[in-house]
Design an enzyme around this catalytic site. Structure first.
Site: not given
Ligand code: PRP
Length: 183
Positions: A107, A169
């Protein structure tokens, strides 16, 4: 878990299971060529990289070893600060080894730039990065990412290892979250 099981929590599917698998197979072929004749240690960064590690390693038609690190970055809210603490270190001595870090997402790039510097200080033969996803900010970092699955827009994504508050997830696809979930 499939998208249909949490449909109302999601807005769009960015990448489905088949797209992810196809890309990982292509990356594995590149990795096989680049590391031909060399030993290879895959390092996964817990917890997000579990799915990438499982599928990338099985797409590699050669021997690899695997090890894991868990790190935590001190940030305010959702912002990384670049200060990283090791929660679980490698079990392996990586000196003179070829290390390939397997990540789910880069990120800001802060975690990975810290991690690469940390691993390089241990005297490995090489340290490279393979990430399934990369966001725009990471491209401005000096950290050199050798293998990138997909460049994605700057949106909050979940699934395939990526969580929101510990959930999603186990979603097979990579999706954007509907605002009512985090609002
Ligand atoms: C995610 C991801 C990377 C890091 C990337 O992990 O797995 O390790 O954030 O962010 P950066 O490029 O801004 O540093 P996270 O801290 O969410 O932990 P997790 O893998 O346990 O979900």
């Amino acid at each position: 878990m499939d998208v249909k099981h949490v449909e109302h929590d999601l807005t769009t599917t960015l990448l489905d299971e088949e797209q992810i698998q196809r890309r990982l197979v292509a990356l594995a072929a590149e990795i096989e060529r680049d590391y031909e004749g060399k030993d290879l240690l895959l390092v996964g960064v817990l917890k997000g990289a579990v799915m990438v590690m499982a599928d990338l390693s099985r797409a590699l038609n050669r021997h690899v070893e695997m090890d894991w690190m868990a790190v935590s970055s001190y940030g305010s809210g959702t912002t990384s600060s670049g200060v990283v603490r090791i929660l679980k270190d490698l079990d392996t001595d990586i000196s003179r080894r070829h290390v390939l870090i397997a990540e789910d997402i880069i990120d800001t790039g802060l975690t990975l730039s810290w991690l690469v510097a940390n691993l390089e200080s241990r005297g490995p033969a090489s340290v490279s990065i393979c990430t399934l996803l990369r966001k725009p900010d990471a491209q401005r970092m000096s950290v050199d990412v050798r293998y990138v699955g997909f460049d994605i827009p700057n949106e909050f994504v979940v699934g395939y290892g990526l969580d929101y508050n510990g959930r999603y997830r186990n979603l097979r696809s990579i999706c954007t979250l509907a605002p009512h979930v985090y609002g």
